[in-house]
Every structure is written in structure tokens, then in C-alpha cells.
Design an enzyme around this catalytic site. Structure first.
Site, PDB file in Angstrom:
ATOM      1  N   ASP A  16      -1.486   4.674  -6.210  1.00 24.63           N
ATOM      2  CA  ASP A  16      -0.040   4.488  -5.992  1.00 24.63           C
ATOM      3  C   ASP A  16       0.773   5.639  -6.547  1.00 24.63           C
ATOM      4  O   ASP A  16       1.878   5.931  -6.078  1.00 24.63           O
ATOM      5  CB  ASP A  16       0.418   3.173  -6.605  1.00 24.63           C
ATOM      6  CG  ASP A  16      -0.062   2.025  -5.751  1.00 24.63           C
ATOM      7  OD1 ASP A  16      -1.221   1.625  -5.911  1.00 24.63           O
ATOM      8  OD2 ASP A  16       0.698   1.589  -4.868  1.00 24.63           O
ATOM      9  N   ASN A  41      -3.107   2.668  -9.991  1.00 24.61           N
ATOM     10  CA  ASN A  41      -3.572   1.950  -8.798  1.00 24.61           C
ATOM     11  C   ASN A  41      -3.590   0.462  -9.139  1.00 24.61           C
ATOM     12  O   ASN A  41      -3.287   0.072 -10.279  1.00 24.61           O
ATOM     13  CB  ASN A  41      -4.949   2.461  -8.367  1.00 24.61           C
ATOM     14  CG  ASN A  41      -5.357   1.904  -7.006  1.00 24.61           C
ATOM     15  OD1 ASN A  41      -4.577   1.945  -6.047  1.00 24.61           O
ATOM     16  ND2 ASN A  41      -6.557   1.367  -6.894  1.00 24.61           N
ATOM     17  N   LYS A  42      -3.938  -0.353  -8.148  1.00 27.74           N
ATOM     18  CA  LYS A  42      -3.948  -1.807  -8.315  1.00 27.74           C
ATOM     19  C   LYS A  42      -4.591  -2.228  -9.632  1.00 27.74           C
ATOM     20  O   LYS A  42      -5.652  -1.720 -10.001  1.00 27.74           O
ATOM     21  CB  LYS A  42      -4.703  -2.440  -7.140  1.00 27.74           C
ATOM     22  CG  LYS A  42      -4.841  -3.949  -7.162  1.00 27.74           C
ATOM     23  CD  LYS A  42      -3.519  -4.679  -7.317  1.00 27.74           C
ATOM     24  CE  LYS A  42      -2.520  -4.289  -6.241  1.00 27.74           C
ATOM     25  NZ  LYS A  42      -1.113  -4.651  -6.601  1.00 27.74           N
ATOM     26  N   ARG A  89      10.332  -1.301  -4.606  1.00 26.64           N
ATOM     27  CA  ARG A  89       9.160  -1.393  -5.495  1.00 26.64           C
ATOM     28  C   ARG A  89       9.124  -0.109  -6.331  1.00 26.64           C
ATOM     29  O   ARG A  89       9.400   0.966  -5.807  1.00 26.64           O
ATOM     30  CB  ARG A  89       7.845  -1.557  -4.712  1.00 26.64           C
ATOM     31  CG  ARG A  89       7.697  -2.951  -4.089  1.00 26.64           C
ATOM     32  CD  ARG A  89       6.304  -3.176  -3.531  1.00 26.64           C
ATOM     33  NE  ARG A  89       5.341  -3.529  -4.562  1.00 26.64           N
ATOM     34  CZ  ARG A  89       4.029  -3.660  -4.333  1.00 26.64           C
ATOM     35  NH1 ARG A  89       3.535  -3.446  -3.129  1.00 26.64           N
ATOM     36  NH2 ARG A  89       3.212  -4.007  -5.309  1.00 26.64           N
ATOM     37  N   GLN A  95      -5.741  -8.925  -1.873  1.00 21.93           N
ATOM     38  CA  GLN A  95      -5.775  -7.891  -0.830  1.00 21.93           C
ATOM     39  C   GLN A  95      -7.206  -7.591  -0.390  1.00 21.93           C
ATOM     40  O   GLN A  95      -7.451  -7.235   0.761  1.00 21.93           O
ATOM     41  CB  GLN A  95      -5.128  -6.590  -1.331  1.00 21.93           C
ATOM     42  CG  GLN A  95      -3.625  -6.638  -1.508  1.00 21.93           C
ATOM     43  CD  GLN A  95      -3.231  -6.986  -2.923  1.00 21.93           C
ATOM     44  OE1 GLN A  95      -3.950  -7.676  -3.642  1.00 21.93           O
ATOM     45  NE2 GLN A  95      -2.073  -6.526  -3.360  1.00 21.93           N
ATOM     46  N   GLY A 113       0.861  -1.183   0.000  1.00 19.99           N
ATOM     47  CA  GLY A 113       0.000   0.000   0.000  1.00 19.99           C
ATOM     48  C   GLY A 113       0.893   1.225   0.000  1.00 19.99           C
ATOM     49  O   GLY A 113       1.838   1.311   0.795  1.00 19.99           O
ATOM     50  N   ALA A 114       0.606   2.164  -0.907  1.00 19.40           N
ATOM     51  CA  ALA A 114       1.548   3.257  -1.161  1.00 19.40           C
ATOM     52  C   ALA A 114       1.957   4.047   0.099  1.00 19.40           C
ATOM     53  O   ALA A 114       3.152   4.183   0.386  1.00 19.40           O
ATOM     54  CB  ALA A 114       0.982   4.173  -2.243  1.00 19.40           C
TER      55      ALA A 114
HETATM   56  O1  MRU Z   1       0.476  -4.126  -4.478  1.00 20.62           O
HETATM   57  P1  MRU Z   1      -0.088  -3.335  -3.335  1.00 20.62           P
HETATM   58  O2  MRU Z   1      -0.904  -4.154  -2.387  1.00 20.62           O
HETATM   59  O3  MRU Z   1       0.982  -2.509  -2.632  1.00 20.62           O
HETATM   60  O4  MRU Z   1      -1.078  -2.319  -4.040  1.00 20.62           O
HETATM   61  C1  MRU Z   1      -1.805  -1.414  -3.247  1.00 20.62           C
HETATM   62  C2  MRU Z   1      -2.738  -0.563  -4.002  1.00 20.62           C
HETATM   63  O5  MRU Z   1      -2.832  -0.616  -5.203  1.00 20.62           O
HETATM   64  C3  MRU Z   1      -3.510   0.443  -3.203  1.00 20.62           C
HETATM   65  O6  MRU Z   1      -4.763   0.664  -3.765  1.00 20.62           O
HETATM   66  C4  MRU Z   1      -2.716   1.768  -3.188  1.00 20.62           C
HETATM   67  O7  MRU Z   1      -1.407   1.555  -2.772  1.00 20.62           O
HETATM   68  C5  MRU Z   1      -3.345   2.762  -2.318  1.00 20.62           C
HETATM   69  S1  MRU Z   1      -3.203   2.306  -0.632  1.00 20.62           S
HETATM   70  C6  MRU Z   1      -3.899   3.506   0.345  1.00 20.62           C
END
Ligand code: MRU
Length: 350
Positions: A240, A250-251, A94, A199, A52-53
Site C-alpha cells: 500500500d 501492506n495488509k 482512506r 480478501q 487495493g492500492a
Molecule cells: O484493505 P485493502 O483490501 O484495500 O488492502 C489491500 C492490500 O493490503 C493489498 O495487499 C495492497 O493494496 C496491494 S494491492 C495490489
């Protein structure tokens, strides 16, 4: 209703070390891992112990504190030079969430001002804690700003986990959902399970259940037919990296939801702190998209699912163009209909 909507927190600094809630093991097990070494912190980010960012940014800030401790112990007055390697490793953990680089840059700007002959640890720890506290505070501000955009008794869909676990605490998209539910603006939440890391199934469902917020889990492929019923009011997600024109990484799967939402007249909200905005990139095509291991797609929690040897594609993120987004909610304000022009309103404050 559990009044303590801040109960879940994934990152702690305790007894001079960093503790992370191992998100790979949730919700079956709550395991806390301890870190004294910045290289191990970088590996924890790569391997998704923490994800999560904003959470990645906060973790990296504490990682810089640990790097400084080691640099001071090993190099004394040359500690600043000894920071280069561990910080490069942290930055390499990352590629997509810009909060990682934002946090390392903020910590670097501070350490460059520090004296060579004093241990830098305390000053850097104060800054890391500040980054952590500011993130939680920003989430509460965004929670209220986002909730205000939602009509009473709305039904919303979220993707991935943009909750307390993805941040310092409270969450971005889930912060709006927590606040929106408390305000009576949200009555029900659909959560996409979010392949391949699940997630949504593992983390978002766990967080909402913890807070007694009504949640229904679904495979992300069910989103179109849910929207076709006319019952859904908003898609609410995190980010992100957001570029200067309001494009949002985003994801993976978020872009698909945004297109579906446009077709079905469902509104699309992105919730992210200004630390997620990359003002240096003009639009989303320049955002580096992380490609993760094929194994994450061909297996589920270590168990082989697909035929051995089949090729798999595993981009962790996708980019949603700004014109598919109704509102970007930041702690510095809401951008309605994001564009290069409307984003400037926030740039002045960020
Ligand atoms: O691969 P991840 O689990 O780090 O991806 C997370 C996401 O895409 C979230 O939606 C994003 O980081 C926002 S978290 C507040």
C-alpha cells in the site's frame, strides 16, 4: 489453462460514468455499481466497494473526472476553484495507500494547465484512462520480472488480495503468480483468508480458481506450520505504501509473515508499481496506518461473533521493515535487498 489471464477487471468507464465491481459482495454475487458523482466515489473507496492500492488510485482518477464535470456544470469558468472540496473528500477516503494521493496529484497537475473557459472533462478522462492502462501494463512487466526470480515448480503463499481486483487488472502479487504459473515456475499457491475482511478467502481464491491455478486456502495462523514443513519457497505480497528506504506497508499480517519467512528461510517478495512508492517518507514508521471500525472484527458479514461491547483493535495495515524483504519488484526494475541505497536505482527511473 484459461489463456485469458486479463479477464477479471474491477473498474470500467462506460457510457460516461464509472462502474465498479462491488467487492463486498464477491464471490457470491457479481454486482456492478454506477457512479456519476465524486463524493459517492469517495464513499465507495471508504466502504471497500473498491480496494487495493492501485485500484484505489485508478478509481480516484476517474473520481476527479466526475468532480470536474460537476464543477464545470455548476461553476463554469470558476470550475478550478470548485474542484477543491470534492478532491479533498476523495483524498480523505482512506489514508494508507499512497496511490490515492499519487493519482489525485497527477490529475491535479493536469487540470491546473487547462483553460478556464472549456469543459475539462475530456482532457481529464484521457489522463484517467492513461493511469488505468499504465497500471495494467506495469502489472504485466512486474509479472515477468517477478516470475524470473522464482525457481521451477515453486510453492508460494500470498496474503490479502493483490490481484486483478486490487488493480486496474492482472494484479501485482497475483500478476507474478499468474505469470509464474504460466511459466512453470509456480506449481501451487497457498492463500491466507485474511481477517477481518477475508480478501484472501473471497477474492484471491476466486481469482485463482477462475484462472485454474491450484490454490489452497488457509487461516493466516497456519502460515508458521506450513513454513515449518519446508514446502514453501516464497511469500509474495503487494504493498500500500513503500518508503524511500524500502519499508513496506501492506495488509495487516504481512509483517508477521515476513518474520516467519526469515526464521524458516522462505523468501519474501513485494510486488508494487512505482506509484506505490512514497519517496517523501524516509521510513515506514511515518506511514499513516488506517484504523477501521471495531465492528469489522467483532462481526463477520454483519453477524455478531464476539460478545456485545468487547473492545477490538482493527489496524488495516502493518509495516514490514526492508531488511526482512528479499526483493521489491516494480515495473521500473527489481530491488534486491531493499535499503535507502538500493532503492535509488528505481528512483532514477520512476
Ligand atoms: O484493505 P485493502 O483490501 O484495500 O488492502 C489491500 C492490500 O493490503 C493489498 O495487499 C495492497 O493494496 C496491494 S494491492 C495490489
Amino acid at each position: 489453462l484459461d489463456k485469458n489471464l486479463d479477464a477479471i477487471q474491477p473498474i470500467f468507464w462506460r457510457e460516461n460514468q464509472l462502474e465498479l465491481l462491488d467487492q463486498r459482495a464477491l464471490p457470491q454475487q457479481e454486482i456492478w455499481l454506477k457512479y456519476n458523482d465524486s463524493d459517492a466515489v469517495a464513499t465507495a473507496i471508504t466502504e471497500m466497494v473498491v480496494r487495493g492500492a492501485p485500484a484505489i488510485g485508478v478509481t480516484a482518477a476517474y473520481g476527479v473526472v466526475l468532480a470536474a464535470r460537476t464543477a464545470w456544470q455548476s461553476a463554469q469558468q470558476n470550475w478550478q476553484q470548485a474542484m477543491a472540496e470534492p478532491l479533498a473528500k476523495l483524498a480523505d477516503s482512506r489514508p494508507t495507500a499512497v496511490n490515492l494521493f499519487w493519482a489525485i496529484e497527477r490529475m491535479t497537475a493536469l487540470y491546473k494547465t487547462l483553460a478556464n473557459d472549456v469543459s475539462p472533462e475530456n482532457a481529464l478522462l484521457i489522463e484517467a484512462k492513461k493511469i488505468h492502462d499504465e497500471d495494467i501494463a506495469a502489472n504485466h512487466v512486474m509479472g515477468h520480472l517477478g516470475s524470473e526470480l522464482i525457481d521451477k515448480n515453486s510453492v508460494v503463499l500470498t496474503h490479502c488480495n493483490a490481484g486483478a481486483l486490487a488493480t486496474g487488472g492482472f494484479g501485482t502479487a497475483l500478476g507474478v503468480i499468474r505469470q509464474g504459473y504460466a511459466d512453470g515456475n509456480i506449481q501451487h499457491v497457498y492463500a491466507d483468508e485474511t481477517r477481518p475482511w477475508l480478501q484472501g478467502a473471497r477474492l484471491t481464491a476466486w481469482e485463482l480458481q477462475h484462472d485454474n491455478i491450484p490454490v489452497t486456502l488457509q487461516a493466516e495462523g497456519a502460515a508458521a506450520s506450513l513454513m515449518a514443513t519446508g514446502q514453501l519457497d516464497w511469500v509474495i505480497v503487494g504493498a500500500d505504501r513503500i518508503t524511500a528506504n524500502g519499508d513496506v506497508a501492506n495488509k495487516v499480517g504481512t509483517y508477521m509473515l515476513a518474520i516467519l519467512a526469515k526464521y524458516h528461510d522462505v523468501k519474501m517478495m513485494v510486488v508494487a508499481p512505482t506509484s506505490t512508492i512514497d519517496w517523501q517518507l524516509e521510513d515506514g514508521k511515518d506511514i499513516p496506518i488506517e484504523q477501521r471500525s471495531e465492528k469489522e472484527v467483532t462481526t463477520i458479514q454483519g453477524q455478531q461473533i464476539a460478545p456485545e461491547g468487547v473492545a477490538a483493535s482493527n489496524p488495516a495495515f502493518d509495516v514490514t521493515p526492508a531488511d526482512l524483504i528479499d526483493a521489491i519488484v516494480t515495473e521500473a526494475g527489481v530491488i534486491v535487498s531493499p535499503s535507502l541505497e538500493t532503492m535509488k536505482k528505481i528512483k532514477r527511473k520512476a
